[in-house]
Design a protein around this motif. Structure first.
Motif, PDB file in Angstrom:
ATOM      1  N   ALA A   1       3.255  -1.176 -17.408  1.00 38.67           N
ATOM      2  CA  ALA A   1       3.676   0.276 -17.348  1.00 38.67           C
ATOM      3  C   ALA A   1       2.533   1.086 -16.957  1.00 38.67           C
ATOM      4  N   ASN A   2       1.193   0.783 -17.743  1.00 35.66           N
ATOM      5  CA  ASN A   2       0.325   1.575 -17.367  1.00 35.66           C
ATOM      6  C   ASN A   2      -0.284   1.401 -15.742  1.00 35.66           C
ATOM      7  N   ASP A   3       0.010   0.276 -15.309  1.00 36.32           N
ATOM      8  CA  ASP A   3      -0.477   0.168 -14.038  1.00 36.32           C
ATOM      9  C   ASP A   3       0.596   0.537 -12.839  1.00 36.32           C
ATOM     10  N   ALA A   4       1.646   1.228 -13.022  1.00 39.81           N
ATOM     11  CA  ALA A   4       2.811   1.846 -12.489  1.00 39.81           C
ATOM     12  C   ALA A   4       2.346   2.359 -11.198  1.00 39.81           C
ATOM     13  N   ARG A   5       1.437   3.285 -11.477  1.00 39.40           N
ATOM     14  CA  ARG A   5       1.035   4.176 -10.413  1.00 39.40           C
ATOM     15  C   ARG A   5       0.185   3.737  -9.322  1.00 39.40           C
ATOM     16  N   THR A   6      -0.682   2.762  -9.886  1.00 37.20           N
ATOM     17  CA  THR A   6      -1.695   1.940  -9.107  1.00 37.20           C
ATOM     18  C   THR A   6      -0.898   1.146  -8.297  1.00 37.20           C
ATOM     19  N   PHE A   7       0.084   0.584  -8.828  1.00 40.36           N
ATOM     20  CA  PHE A   7       0.629  -0.568  -8.040  1.00 40.36           C
ATOM     21  C   PHE A   7       1.521   0.021  -7.073  1.00 40.36           C
ATOM     22  N   TYR A   8       2.248   1.263  -7.149  1.00 40.92           N
ATOM     23  CA  TYR A   8       3.016   1.958  -6.336  1.00 40.92           C
ATOM     24  C   TYR A   8       2.012   2.512  -4.910  1.00 40.92           C
ATOM     25  N   GLY A   9       0.782   2.796  -5.308  1.00 39.72           N
ATOM     26  CA  GLY A   9      -0.326   3.044  -4.173  1.00 39.72           C
ATOM     27  C   GLY A   9      -0.488   1.916  -3.351  1.00 39.72           C
ATOM     28  N   VAL A  10      -0.648   0.747  -4.079  1.00 42.10           N
ATOM     29  CA  VAL A  10      -1.028  -0.307  -3.123  1.00 42.10           C
ATOM     30  C   VAL A  10       0.276  -0.932  -2.414  1.00 42.10           C
ATOM     31  N   MET A  11       1.582  -0.607  -2.899  1.00 49.15           N
ATOM     32  CA  MET A  11       2.505  -1.075  -2.204  1.00 49.15           C
ATOM     33  C   MET A  11       2.887  -0.137  -0.957  1.00 49.15           C
ATOM     34  N   GLN A  12       2.149   1.105  -1.030  1.00 41.86           N
ATOM     35  CA  GLN A  12       2.445   1.837  -0.036  1.00 41.86           C
ATOM     36  C   GLN A  12       1.517   1.277   1.329  1.00 41.86           C
ATOM     37  N   ASP A  13       0.522   0.538   1.052  1.00 38.00           N
ATOM     38  CA  ASP A  13      -0.250   0.104   1.969  1.00 38.00           C
ATOM     39  C   ASP A  13       0.321  -1.250   2.397  1.00 38.00           C
ATOM     40  N   VAL A  14       1.078  -2.010   1.615  1.00 38.69           N
ATOM     41  CA  VAL A  14       1.940  -3.131   1.822  1.00 38.69           C
ATOM     42  C   VAL A  14       2.907  -2.692   2.743  1.00 38.69           C
ATOM     43  N   GLN A  15       3.656  -1.728   2.539  1.00 33.11           N
ATOM     44  CA  GLN A  15       4.667  -1.437   3.395  1.00 33.11           C
ATOM     45  C   GLN A  15       4.221  -1.167   4.693  1.00 33.11           C
ATOM     46  N   LEU A  16       2.941  -0.334   5.065  1.00 28.64           N
ATOM     47  CA  LEU A  16       2.699  -0.486   6.390  1.00 28.64           C
ATOM     48  C   LEU A  16       2.404  -1.792   6.964  1.00 28.64           C
ATOM     49  N   ASN A  17       1.688  -2.814   6.250  1.00 25.20           N
ATOM     50  CA  ASN A  17       1.622  -4.224   6.810  1.00 25.20           C
ATOM     51  C   ASN A  17       2.900  -4.659   7.157  1.00 25.20           C
ATOM     52  N   ARG A  18       3.828  -4.643   6.172  1.00 26.90           N
ATOM     53  CA  ARG A  18       5.088  -5.336   6.648  1.00 26.90           C
ATOM     54  C   ARG A  18       5.719  -4.820   7.930  1.00 26.90           C
ATOM     55  N   GLN A  19       5.890  -3.444   8.049  1.00 27.25           N
ATOM     56  CA  GLN A  19       6.281  -2.856   9.125  1.00 27.25           C
ATOM     57  C   GLN A  19       5.611  -3.055  10.408  1.00 27.25           C
ATOM     58  N   ARG A  20       4.479  -3.007  10.311  1.00 23.91           N
ATOM     59  CA  ARG A  20       3.800  -3.038  11.714  1.00 23.91           C
ATOM     60  C   ARG A  20       3.800  -4.736  12.059  1.00 23.91           C
ATOM     61  N   ASN A  21       4.026  -5.500  11.260  1.00 28.21           N
ATOM     62  CA  ASN A  21       3.970  -7.061  11.528  1.00 28.21           C
ATOM     63  C   ASN A  21       5.363  -7.388  11.942  1.00 28.21           C
ATOM     64  N   GLY A  22       6.579  -6.457  11.646  1.00 24.50           N
ATOM     65  CA  GLY A  22       8.004  -6.811  12.203  1.00 24.50           C
ATOM     66  C   GLY A  22       9.070  -6.571  11.291  1.00 24.50           C
ATOM     67  N   ALA A  23       8.685  -6.066  10.132  1.00 19.00           N
ATOM     68  CA  ALA A  23       9.708  -5.763   8.926  1.00 19.00           C
ATOM     69  C   ALA A  23      10.525  -4.468   9.261  1.00 19.00           C
ATOM     70  N   TYR A  24      11.817  -4.088   8.980  1.00 19.27           N
ATOM     71  CA  TYR A  24      12.318  -3.075   8.911  1.00 19.27           C
ATOM     72  C   TYR A  24      13.177  -2.635   7.619  1.00 19.27           C
ATOM     73  N   GLY A  25      13.600  -1.298   7.322  1.00 18.94           N
ATOM     74  CA  GLY A  25      14.415  -1.144   6.123  1.00 18.94           C
ATOM     75  C   GLY A  25      13.467  -1.483   4.849  1.00 18.94           C
ATOM     76  N   TRP A  26      12.231  -1.287   5.010  1.00 19.43           N
ATOM     77  CA  TRP A  26      11.498  -1.416   3.664  1.00 19.43           C
ATOM     78  C   TRP A  26      11.614  -0.514   2.347  1.00 19.43           C
ATOM     79  N   SER A  27      11.784  -1.134   1.232  1.00 20.85           N
ATOM     80  CA  SER A  27      11.783  -0.133   0.063  1.00 20.85           C
ATOM     81  C   SER A  27      11.432  -0.912  -1.067  1.00 20.85           C
ATOM     82  N   ILE A  28      10.854  -0.106  -2.055  1.00 22.48           N
ATOM     83  CA  ILE A  28      10.569  -0.410  -3.296  1.00 22.48           C
ATOM     84  C   ILE A  28      11.183   0.175  -4.507  1.00 22.48           C
ATOM     85  N   ALA A  29      11.926  -0.557  -5.267  1.00 21.83           N
ATOM     86  CA  ALA A  29      12.378  -0.220  -6.485  1.00 21.83           C
ATOM     87  C   ALA A  29      12.100  -0.554  -7.650  1.00 21.83           C
ATOM     88  N   ARG A  30      12.375   0.266  -8.813  1.00 26.07           N
ATOM     89  CA  ARG A  30      11.992  -0.042 -10.314  1.00 26.07           C
ATOM     90  C   ARG A  30      13.255  -0.103 -11.055  1.00 26.07           C
TER      91      ARG A  30
END
Length: 560
Positions: A439-468
């Protein structure tokens, strides 16, 4: 002329050296023809915007065709693509020359053939530029880019002057013939190049999807978007020199075709000096400060040229403008080539060429229109002032310093295990990845996942989402789609080392006794399944799932 350990090092590579020398000759031919076309238009019409349209007709194809050309360069053998493109330019140049000798050339037919020749060069550019690293390797890539810029500007330094002499002595038709002949050595060199083709176990994408993939990659790459915007603005504001210089020489300085060639040569000399110093400038100032410096130099050179009535002073001013122009373009080019992985390099370079050419085409027309209403010198003065103010664009679009390792491909990962018969076109594929995060790492993890989102999308993914999970706050689910099974397999193997590192940061934050869980599912909307014996989807289970261990050992699987 070139230092062995710096700019001149790529010339030690035989393939690069031969192609470089042949391209130097073809650059001479293109610029000689450019002088002939611009001067021929001034002889057929007094309209400033028609003269400016010669530049527009030559650069508009790059804006229109570069993206498909980049996709073609990434899909097929770049050597073959280059040969086809050069044959198109050769045929266009030869036809233009024949019409000119027959006395059948008109303003609109001249523009049409400039457009055809521009189409061939637009197709050639991405294939040629993206193959440079196959000729010299990544370590010498910046030096090779600088050398290619120098090649063009050596031709710019002397080609226009030679073109002016040819036009003055034998007419514009002779310049068209010289250009057609100048393509032959480059065609021969490319034909003899025994390029080692890149092998892939997956078939190439269809052209439409390859274009979409390239656009998506650039759109999800903030650094590339920035470079494209800055290139567009620079081309639009700097277009006045290319569009209005023939009129400036004839109407303001009272010169002839030879004088026009000399002025273009002065611009080219400055560009060579700029290209020789671009690496040192970048190392001392950094990318953004170096670009600002170049734009200010170009603005000051254009400003001086607009106010000068002395040929010598105008030539010095154009040399200054040429240095600023070439250094800024080289900086943009280096940034793109060092950022783009090989699988999309042709499309990334095409995006750069397209944005810059769009700026030049639009700027050429606008400054020609302005010259008709406020005068040639006033239009160039307005362009210069706008160029001097253009570094303010960095408040919103700052050119990044490029990580030279950003384009290095990660190791190929194995295909995932499946228990369902799949064809290459099976899809859409849905991927869900479950992480358990403190729980204490939630904000950090969310920030990392924003970079992961760009990685996925530029390599071919669409409809990306992150849910808790609202009942289990430590549980996070990443979800994205791929159009087909083959698109998904491509996505798994496209990430670079830098992108794998970002993905590893996310998996390293996973906690708990269970590993990160991956679900790969084949989407089945209503009406999509036809239960026939001949169809492969006859099993009840339609889910392929596996688990991925957390920690450093999961790096190759983090491509999911």
């Amino acid at each position: 002329m070139f230092g062995d350990d710096q700019v001149g090092a790529p010339l030690k590579q035989p393939v690069f050296r031969r192609i470089w020398l042949a391209s130097l000759l073809s650059n001479f031919g293109s610029l000689i023809q450019g002088v002939g076309a611009a001067w021929a238009m001034t002889q057929m019409t007094t309209s400033a915007d028609m003269v400016a349209l010669v530049q527009t007709a030559s650069t508009l194809p790059i804006m229109l065709i570069s993206i498909p050309a980049g996709a073609i360069a990434d899909m097929y053998d770049r050597r073959v693509v280059g040969l086809v493109a050069l044959v198109i330019t050769l045929v266009g140049s030869a036809a233009l020359s024949a019409l000119a000798y027959l006395g059948l050339i008109t303003p609109f037919s001249l523009l049409a053939f400039c457009f055809v020749i521009g189409c061939g060069m637009a197709l050639f550019g991405p294939a040629w530029q993206s193959s440079v690293n196959e000729q010299v390797g990544s370590q010498m890539l910046p030096a090779a880019i600088a050398l290619n810029s120098i090649s063009y500007n050596i031709a710019r330094s002397f080609g226009p002057a030679i073109g002016g002499i040819i036009v003055a002595a034998a007419g514009a038709k002779a310049s068209f013939t010289v250009n057609a002949l100048a393509y032959l050595p480059l065609i021969l060199v490319l034909y003899l190049w025994r390029r080692t083709p890149e092998t892939s176990r997956l078939p190439p994408e269809k052209l439409t999807r390859a274009i979409i993939t390239g656009v998506r990659y650039v759109a999800n790459s903030p650094s590339m978007r920035t470079v494209l915007v800055r290139s567009l603005v620079t081309g639009m504001l700097g277009g006045s020199i290319f569009a209005l210089l023939p009129l400036l020489v004839r109407n303001v300085l009272g010169g002839d075709a030879q004088s026009y060639g000399v002025m273009l040569g002065a611009f080219g000399v400055g560009a060579i000096l700029g290209a020789l110093n671009v690496n040192g400038l970048k190392q001392r100032l950094g990318s953004e400060a170096a670009v600002r410096f170049c734009l200010l130099i170009m603005g000051l050179g254009t400003l001086t040229a607009s106010l000068s009535r002395i040929s010598t002073l105008t030539a010095i001013a154009l040399a200054l403008a040429g240095a600023g122009w070439m250094m800024s373009m080289a900086l943009f080019n280096i940034s793109i080539q060092l950022s783009a992985p090989r699988w999309v390099s042709g499309r990334a370079l095409a995006g750069f060429r397209s944005s810059n050419s769009a700026g030049l085409a639009l700027g050429s027309y606008l400054w020609g229109f302005a010259a008709d209403h406020i005068g040639i010198a006033a239009a160039m003065l307005a362009s210069a002032l706008a160029m001097i103010a253009s570094p303010l664009v960095a408040l919103w679009f700052r050119v990044p310093d490029v990580d030279t390792d950003a384009r290095e491909a990660a190791e190929t990962v194995a295909d995932p295990e499946v228990h369902l018969s799949l064809s290459p076109r099976s899809g859409p594929v849905i991927v869900e990845i479950e992480y358990r995060i403190k729980a204490n790492d939630a904000r950090t993890f969310y920030g990392v996942m924003q970079d992961v989102q760009l990685n996925r999308q530029r390599n071919g993914a669409y409809g990306w989402s992150i849910a808790r999970d609202i009942t289990d706050p430590e549980l996070w689910t990443e979800r994205y789609h791929c159009p087909t099974w083959h698109d998904y397999l491509r996505l798994r193997n496209r990430p670079t080392l830098a992108e794998r590192t970002v993905q590893r940061r996310a998996t390293d934050m996973h906690i708990g006794p269970e590993p990160v869980r991956i679900r790969r599912m084949l989407e089945r909307p209503f009406g999509s399944v036809r239960w026939k014996d001949a169809m492969p989807d006859i099993r009840a289970g339609e889910m392929a799932s596996d688990v991925m261990p957390a920690g450093p050992q999961s790096a190759s699987a983090s491509g999911t």
